[in-house]
Design a protein around this motif. Structure first.
Motif, PDB file in Angstrom:
ATOM      1  N   TYR A 127       0.835  -1.195   0.000  1.00 40.74           N
ATOM      2  CA  TYR A 127       0.000   0.000   0.000  1.00 40.74           C
ATOM      3  C   TYR A 127       0.879   1.258   0.000  1.00 40.74           C
ATOM      4  CZ  TYR A 127      -3.329   3.557   1.443  1.00 40.74           C
ATOM      5  OH  TYR A 127      -4.081   4.697   1.506  1.00 40.74           O
ATOM      6  N   GLN A 131       1.105   4.162  -2.885  1.00 42.69           N
ATOM      7  CA  GLN A 131       0.943   5.585  -2.575  1.00 42.69           C
ATOM      8  C   GLN A 131       2.140   6.384  -3.069  1.00 42.69           C
ATOM      9  OE1 GLN A 131      -2.318   5.354  -2.076  1.00 42.69           O
ATOM     10  NE2 GLN A 131      -2.099   7.071  -0.669  1.00 42.69           N
ATOM     11  N   SER A 135       2.053   9.381  -5.894  1.00 40.44           N
ATOM     12  CA  SER A 135       2.364  10.761  -5.525  1.00 40.44           C
ATOM     13  C   SER A 135       3.731  11.234  -6.023  1.00 40.44           C
ATOM     14  CB  SER A 135       2.309  10.918  -3.999  1.00 40.44           C
ATOM     15  OG  SER A 135       3.311  10.134  -3.396  1.00 40.44           O
TER      16      SER A 135
END
Length: 163
Positions: A127, A131, A135
């Protein structure tokens, strides 16, 4: 039978033999810069595999060479090399993980145990990597820095996926 007439795999001084141990090989050698802590299994495994390939000892952890019978000429060389690989493995583990494999006497069994325990994708880490990928932006970085950072995260993400 003199040593020259032995098959290549029996000549332990033959540098191409997996049974060859270089004089500089010793049980205290540390083959990888970072010990296995659990969460770094993918990168640790890759580094350790590369080191074993360079030393022609991967066959002791991948199951290609199993323990010969006691009366086999390769029994003693196998024991010696297997013990060396076990030492290298123990030196590349965190103290806690090393303690957990202390009584396993086969490099293949240790490798299999570590793989079974730590290769399962850590969903929290996956996870985090997703992310980071979502980003990540170039910002003020040059293209090379941005691409290198992207590649680091992407490669870890890719290697942490279940096989």
């Amino acid at each position: 039978m003199n040593n020259r007439n032995r098959p290549a795999q029996l000549r332990t001084e033959d540098t191409s033999s997996p049974y060859f141990l270089h004089p500089s090989d010793n049980p205290g050698t540390i083959l990888v810069p970072q010990p296995l802590t659990g969460s770094n299994y993918a990168t640790w495994s890759r580094s350790f595999t590369t080191a074993l390939l360079a030393k022609n000892k991967l066959v002791f952890v991948d199951g290609s060479i199993l323990l010969p019978a006691r009366d086999d000429l390769l029994y003693q060389p196998w024991i010696r090399c297997n013990s060396m690989v076990i030492s290298w493995l123990r030196n590349s583990l965190s103290p806690q993980i090393s303690s957990s494999i202390m009584y396993l006497d086969d490099a293949y069994a240790i490798w299999f145990d570590l793989k079974e325990r730590f290769s399962i994708g850590d969903s929290a880490r996956i996870y985090q990597l997703k992310q980071q990928l979502m980003s990540l932006s170039q910002g003020s970085s040059d293209v090379n820095t941005y691409f290198t950072n992207l590649r680091i995260v992407w490669d870890e993400f890719k290697s942490s996926q279940p096989i």
